[in-house]
Scaffold this active site. Structure first.
Site, mmCIF file in Angstrom:
data_model
loop_
_atom_site.group_PDB
_atom_site.id
_atom_site.type_symbol
_atom_site.label_atom_id
_atom_site.label_comp_id
_atom_site.label_asym_id
_atom_site.label_seq_id
_atom_site.Cartn_x
_atom_site.Cartn_y
_atom_site.Cartn_z
ATOM 1 N N ALA A 172 -10.001 26.471 47.087
ATOM 2 C CA ALA A 172 -9.229 25.239 47.282
ATOM 3 C C ALA A 172 -8.068 25.453 48.250
ATOM 4 O O ALA A 172 -7.337 26.435 48.146
ATOM 5 C CB ALA A 172 -8.699 24.742 45.938
ATOM 6 N N HIS B 19 -2.045 20.330 41.857
ATOM 7 C CA HIS B 19 -1.421 21.410 42.627
ATOM 8 C C HIS B 19 -1.647 21.215 44.127
ATOM 9 O O HIS B 19 -0.698 21.290 44.928
ATOM 10 C CB HIS B 19 -1.978 22.765 42.191
ATOM 11 N N HIS C 112 0.951 20.334 47.786
ATOM 12 C CA HIS C 112 1.025 20.781 49.183
ATOM 13 C C HIS C 112 1.001 19.574 50.120
ATOM 14 O O HIS C 112 1.793 19.484 51.068
ATOM 15 C CB HIS C 112 -0.166 21.684 49.518
#
Length: 641
Positions: free
Chosen positions: A357, A386, A390
């Site tokens: 990922a 998560h 980003h």
């Protein structure tokens, strides 16, 4: 994964016209002339950096686009195209760096100009001569390609070898409790993903050392560490590791005791290292998948949402929409439409991809993307949050100059998504979105949930610490090449009390069997993120009124910041600065602290720490471990904790 974002051309600041004709000639003294000269220089510098930032944005756009294409379609043609574009950009970056130095901007008295100049002048591996640069990229991309395409054989020998790490081997580590089967898959993976890459890794070490020296650093370890802009950061890393070690040792002792009760003395020694293959994860970096073997209160069910997600017909799309809504509830940016059209969210059937990922910013018109092979379960629900952390970071700082498009501390980027995932995983939040039916846990259930979280967060820290402590030693030439594999396992044993399931020698080479080592990804950022995320969480929970120290109804481990515009505003301000300000300054504005400090983490887990100490004493659990006997010889005695 490199941090990237979209660039909006910054306007050059125009100085007001001075009506000099109205002033007496005598006031044009030396100070006034110097002031005019300084303003002129600053204006020229601003114009220079505006232009160079835009050109850098264009280069990054092209480079990261070809890299994304390769990662989502692993072919030799795409690999060569990626290397060609990166090589071309490296040559341009070198010329820009020379220009920055020649124009004296690295010595500027203007702090912003000086900061931009130092970033533009920091070449990294771009400093290498073209032939060496190509060799290095070939070595790294070859390790990446091997990692992505390794085929392993099943435990039953009469079946064709056609298994991959994800989902096949990972599924067996999650569900099998047969130590022989798990040992088979562990060995298959390491023998094929690691050992064949020794020569590529050797080339990688040699050329990154050369690049570091061309940048003025004695080793690639010291080059990596300079990214933290803190001469004491490595010393603080060691200090933080030692601060969490007593808690980890209690966890390790308890888990080893329970595994020994299940598997017996022949497989798990009373005072020994835990064999990695028994912990539910190929690398032993998370022990959550083996949780059923050592749950503190097995009669108490966990807050497990996979079944509920399946019952409610969750899709991968819905998981991403849910995560997007979380950020919007804080008053932050929604995902752009292009995200849904251009991301790769599930594994395709028609080509090889690198499934690990990652979040991408393609530096143009909010072109942000995710590349991952998502599945519908609780694990991926938190990974999705998560990764969108980003993405949110990219969107928040996209209006900064290109050189500032990144986190001021590499650990910040990883912590952003994790702090959201901590909030999402609370019973309070899961109930609010209809995936759980209880908002407040009783004491035994709370210990279970804290233990489960520790199996991800705390056991990861010694693993992350070792990944870069090992590479620092290799980069600095502190371990002989003939002992690289021995050193890797001796350090894993010494720092975390884990060992391989079979004896490993220096004919084996296991480090590249971890993606981040094959892909040249510095790992200290993940260690730092696991500390910073609890500092971030505590700050936002206080701002949202969700946490009050000592108040039973508002503990840190059940804080949900969902819908808190106050927490969101503070978070947005923190993220939008990008790399324009030193990390200690933005951290202080956000949390009131200036260091990577494990106090918030230890406070979060305090109820579990106290429970473990009492329980281990009651059970007479041995704490600590002896040296592993699974590696040949003593190859790195310098690395004692």
């Amino acid at each position: 994964m490199k941090s990237q974002t979209i660039f909006r051309l910054q306007n050059v600041l125009l100085l007001p016209t001075l009506a000099l004709f109205a002033l007496p000639v005598r006031i044009l003294c030396a100070n006034s002339v110097a002031s005019l000269s300084s303003n002129s220089v600053n204006s020229e510098a601003q114009a220079f950096f505006t232009r160079e930032n835009e050109l850098l944005r264009q280069r990054r756009r092209n480079e990261f686009l070809t890299s994304y294409i390769y990662n989502t379609n692993v072919t030799e043609e795409n690999r060569k195209t990626m290397i060609a574009v990166a090589t071309e950009n490296a040559a341009v970056n070198k010329e820009v760096a020379k220009k920055v130095v020649a124009l004296g901007y690295v010595e500027s008295k203007d702090e912003d100009i000086k900061r931009q100049a130092n970033i533009l002048g920091d070449l990294g591996i771009d400093a290498l001569p073209e032939n060496d640069y190509k060799k290095l990229l070939n070595a790294i991309s070859s390790m990446q390609s091997n990692y992505a395409t390794v085929i392993i054989c099943p435990y039953k020998k009469d079946i064709t070898c056609a298994l991959q790490l994800e989902p096949h081997a990972q599924e067996r580590f999650s569900n099998s409790r047969d130590p022989r089967e798990l040992r088979h898959y562990w060995r298959e993976w390491h023998d094929k993903a690691g050992t064949p890459m020794r020569e590529n890794f050797k080339t990688y070490v040699k050329l990154t050392r050369k690049a570091a020296r061309l940048n003025g650093y004695s080793s690639y370890a010291d080059y990596w560490l300079h990214l933290y802009e803190d001469l004491d950061f490595e010393a603080n890393l060691d200090k933080v590791y030692k601060a969490i070690l007593p808690f980890y040792r209690e966890l390790h002792g308890y888990v080893r005791y329970r595994l020994r009760a299940y598997y017996g003395d022949d497989i798990v020694a009373e005072n020994g290292n835990i064999p990695i293959h028994l912990l539910g994860n190929m690398w032993g970096q998370s022990w959550e998948n083996a949780l059923s073997l050592f749950t503190p209160y097995p009669e108490k069910p966990f807050v497990e949402v996979t079944g509920e997600m399946q019952k409610q017909n969750y899709t991968v799309q819905k998981m991403f929409e849910l995560a997007d809504q979380f950020f919007q509830s804080l008053g932050m940016h929604p995902l752009p439409e292009s995200f849904w059209d251009l991301s790769l969210l599930t594994r395709p059937n028609d080509r090889e991809v690198i499934c690990h990922a990652s979040a991408w910013d393609l530096y143009q018109n909010s072109d942000v993307r995710i590349k991952m092979c998502t599945e519908v379960n609780s694990h991926y629900l938190y990974v999705v949050h998560h990764e969108l952390g980003h993405i949110q970071y990219y969107l928040q700082y996209e209006n900064q100059p290109t050189v500032y498009r990144g986190a001021p501390n590499p650990g910040f980027h990883e912590a952003v998504g994790d702090v959201i995932a901590l909030s999402v995983s609370t019973p309070k939040h899961l109930r609010s979105i209809g995936l759980a039916h209880i908002e407040q846990l009783d004491e035994k259930s709370r210990i279970n949930e804290l233990f489960k979280t520790a199996m991800k967060k705390i056991v990861f820290l010694p693993f992350a610490y070792t990944m870069d402590k090992y590479r620092y030693a290799v980069f600095r030439g502190e371990v002989e090449e003939s002992k690289w594999n021995c050193a890797f396992w001796q350090m894993r044993s010494e720092f975390s009390g884990l060992e391989p399931p079979v004896r490993r020698t220096d004919n084996d080479f296991d480090p590249p069997a971890k993606y981040h080592i094959s892909a040249d990804v510095e790992y200290l950022r993940y260690f730092a993120a696991h500390i910073f995320q609890f500092q971030f969480l505590k700050a936002m929970c206080i701002k949202s009124g969700q946490y009050v120290k000592g108040e039973p109804g508002k503990p840190l481990d059940n804080c949900d910041i969902y819908n808190s515009k106050e927490a969101g505003a503070a978070f947005s301000k923190f993220l939008s600065a990008g790399g324009s300000i030193h990390w200690k300054q933005v951290l202080k504005e956000f949390t009131g602290e200036t260091e990577m400090d494990p106090s918030a983490l230890l406070e979060y887990f305090e109820p579990l720490t106290k429970w473990l100490q009492v329980e281990n004493q009651r059970l007479k659990v041995p704490i600590g471990w002896v040296d592993t006997d699974k590696v040949a010889g003593d190859c790195c005695t310098v690395f004692n904790t």
